[in-house]
Design an enzyme around this catalytic site. Structure first.
Site, PDB file in Angstrom:
ATOM      1  N   MET A 149       0.821  -1.211   0.000  1.00  0.00           N
ATOM      2  CA  MET A 149       0.000   0.000   0.000  1.00  0.00           C
ATOM      3  C   MET A 149       0.856   1.262   0.000  1.00  0.00           C
ATOM      4  O   MET A 149       0.659   2.170   0.804  1.00  0.00           O
ATOM      5  CB  MET A 149      -0.952  -0.016   1.194  1.00  0.00           C
ATOM      6  CG  MET A 149      -2.094  -1.026   1.065  1.00  0.00           C
ATOM      7  SD  MET A 149      -3.224  -0.614  -0.277  1.00  0.00           S
ATOM      8  CE  MET A 149      -3.934   0.895   0.364  1.00  0.00           C
ATOM      9  N   GLY A 150       1.819   1.291  -0.906  1.00  0.00           N
ATOM     10  CA  GLY A 150       2.572   2.514  -1.125  1.00  0.00           C
ATOM     11  C   GLY A 150       1.806   3.398  -2.104  1.00  0.00           C
ATOM     12  O   GLY A 150       0.578   3.332  -2.191  1.00  0.00           O
ATOM     13  N   ILE A 152       1.550   3.325  -5.412  1.00  0.00           N
ATOM     14  CA  ILE A 152       0.828   2.601  -6.452  1.00  0.00           C
ATOM     15  C   ILE A 152      -0.402   1.906  -5.884  1.00  0.00           C
ATOM     16  O   ILE A 152      -1.515   2.045  -6.411  1.00  0.00           O
ATOM     17  CB  ILE A 152       1.762   1.581  -7.136  1.00  0.00           C
ATOM     18  CG1 ILE A 152       2.886   2.305  -7.863  1.00  0.00           C
ATOM     19  CG2 ILE A 152       0.982   0.700  -8.107  1.00  0.00           C
ATOM     20  CD1 ILE A 152       4.042   1.412  -8.265  1.00  0.00           C
ATOM     21  N   ARG A 233       7.212  -6.809  -8.943  1.00  0.00           N
ATOM     22  CA  ARG A 233       8.379  -7.371  -9.615  1.00  0.00           C
ATOM     23  C   ARG A 233       8.080  -8.808  -9.997  1.00  0.00           C
ATOM     24  O   ARG A 233       7.379  -9.527  -9.291  1.00  0.00           O
ATOM     25  CB  ARG A 233       9.614  -7.320  -8.704  1.00  0.00           C
ATOM     26  CG  ARG A 233      10.249  -5.949  -8.610  1.00  0.00           C
ATOM     27  CD  ARG A 233      10.875  -5.525  -9.929  1.00  0.00           C
ATOM     28  NE  ARG A 233      11.538  -4.220  -9.849  1.00  0.00           N
ATOM     29  CZ  ARG A 233      10.958  -3.070 -10.130  1.00  0.00           C
ATOM     30  NH1 ARG A 233       9.681  -3.047 -10.471  1.00  0.00           N
ATOM     31  NH2 ARG A 233      11.636  -1.933 -10.060  1.00  0.00           N
ATOM     32  N   GLU A 262      12.555 -11.839 -17.263  1.00  0.00           N
ATOM     33  CA  GLU A 262      12.201 -10.824 -18.257  1.00  0.00           C
ATOM     34  C   GLU A 262      13.357 -10.667 -19.240  1.00  0.00           C
ATOM     35  O   GLU A 262      14.506 -10.558 -18.795  1.00  0.00           O
ATOM     36  CB  GLU A 262      11.906  -9.475 -17.591  1.00  0.00           C
ATOM     37  CG  GLU A 262      10.613  -9.445 -16.806  1.00  0.00           C
ATOM     38  CD  GLU A 262      10.274  -8.063 -16.265  1.00  0.00           C
ATOM     39  OE1 GLU A 262      10.971  -7.081 -16.618  1.00  0.00           O
ATOM     40  OE2 GLU A 262       9.313  -7.957 -15.483  1.00  0.00           O
ATOM     41  N   HIS A 281       6.295  -5.074 -18.994  1.00  0.00           N
ATOM     42  CA  HIS A 281       6.848  -4.143 -18.001  1.00  0.00           C
ATOM     43  C   HIS A 281       6.787  -2.702 -18.525  1.00  0.00           C
ATOM     44  O   HIS A 281       7.783  -1.975 -18.538  1.00  0.00           O
ATOM     45  CB  HIS A 281       8.291  -4.521 -17.658  1.00  0.00           C
ATOM     46  CG  HIS A 281       8.695  -4.100 -16.276  1.00  0.00           C
ATOM     47  ND1 HIS A 281       9.606  -4.791 -15.520  1.00  0.00           N
ATOM     48  CD2 HIS A 281       8.312  -3.038 -15.504  1.00  0.00           C
ATOM     49  CE1 HIS A 281       9.779  -4.193 -14.356  1.00  0.00           C
ATOM     50  NE2 HIS A 281       8.994  -3.116 -14.319  1.00  0.00           N
TER      51      HIS A 281
END
Length: 329
Positions: A149-150, A152, A233, A262, A281
């Site tokens: 819950m930052g 973003i 990530r 990735e 991404h």
């Protein structure tokens, strides 16, 4: 301030506009700014730099033991907190607060596509088929669990609340609950909350503590038919375990903007999984101009602090990989 920034060299590797450069020059005082995106020039200028703005590869940063400050253009710090990359006295700051708008809108788009069966309708369109794919699901009335819950996660919660969802958030540490979040927990209740959620959104940064977090065990904890989103990530999620959950019908769909590894190999099972949306991404980066604007604003404030004027606004705790000035992700 007389002599403010004098004698300091700051290397900037961001694709800055003229307006951005003016903002940075105002913050730099008498410090010299070197703006370049050329790899060869970056390597040469890095040898003489006192500070860096931009995600210069960690292996290159190791070559300058005199660096006093590195400003990342990402919120994630994986690779930059490893031993030997920066000296113990160097300050590391990140771009926490820059990506909320871009990534939360990307998540909203993914979720609506999945719930309304747009992947099926797009396939029908390619095949020129006029076909009703049946019942769809709303966001309204769903229980959405947001892990991380930052900036973003908080921005995504705000948007989902406007759609009429019930929001449960999970943070790394205890924190004040925003008005648009119904319940706020810490990681110790993750398994129980997974059982209750219709939609699970992962917004965690990449750290040693989050690596491999979502494996077979956690997917089995999830509610039958839940939708899974990951914009944190790729290495937070076991790719094979996610593919298993989709193929076996445990999840009704997934939207991922990150993968492990990735780029996602063409041989990966995820490409052929049912009701999955994969983007390479791209939810963050510089795809939305306001994101770069915010990164430059954060960088300017932190550069002032490095040069002796004020406090850092996003100083990273190199033991945890998280921003020091807040207790959340």
């Amino acid at each position: 301030m007389v002599g403010y920034g004098k004698g300091k060299r700051i290397l900037i590797t961001l694709p800055v506009t003229e307006q951005h450069r003016k903002l940075l020059e105002q913050a730099a005082g008498e410090a010299e700014l070197i703006c370049t995106q050329d790899r060869t020039e970056i390597e040469e200028q890095l040898k003489l730099a006192d500070g860096v703005i931009g995600n210069v590869p960690p292996v290159l940063l190791k070559q300058n033991k005199n660096l006093g400050w590195v400003q990342l253009n990402s919120a994630g710090t994986d690779g930059y907190t490893d031993e030997g990359v920066l000296s113990a006295s160097a300050a590391l700051t990140n771009a926490t607060g820059a990506y909320g708008i871009a990534i939360s809108e990307h998540m909203t788009g993914m979720l609506l596509n999945l719930l309304k069966k747009f992947p099926k309708y797009m396939e029908n369109q390619k095949n020129r088929q006029w076909k009703d794919e049946g019942e769809v699901r709303p966001i309204w009335g769903c229980r959405i669990l947001i892990i991380g819950m930052g900036d973003i996660g908080t921005e995504f919660a705000r948007r989902m609340k406007a759609f009429g969802a019930s929001i449960a958030g999970i943070r790394r540490t205890v924190h004040k609950k925003p008005d648009w979040v119904d319940e706020l927990y810490t990681m110790d209740v993750l398994k129980e909350e997974l059982k209750r959620a219709d939609i699970v959104a992962v917004c965690l940064p990449g750290t040693e503590s989050t690596r491999g977090l979502f494996g077979r065990e956690l997917f089995q904890c999830m509610k039958q038919g839940a939708v899974f989103l990951n914009v944190g990530r790729g290495n937070i999620v076991d790719t094979d375990a996610l593919a298993d959950a989709l193929e076996e019908g445990e999840l009704s769909g997934a939207g991922i903007d990150v993968a492990d590894p990735e780029p996602l190999p063409s041989s990966s099972r995820l490409w052929n999984c049912p009701n999955v949306i994969i983007t390479p991404h791209v939810s963050g980066g510089f795809h939305l101009s306001v994101t770069l604007d915010r990164i430059v604003e954060i960088s300017a404030k932190n550069m002032r602090a490095f040069l002796g004027d004020g406090e850092y606004v996003s100083l990273v705790d190199r033991k945890t990989g998280y921003k020091k000035t807040e207790t959340g992700e």
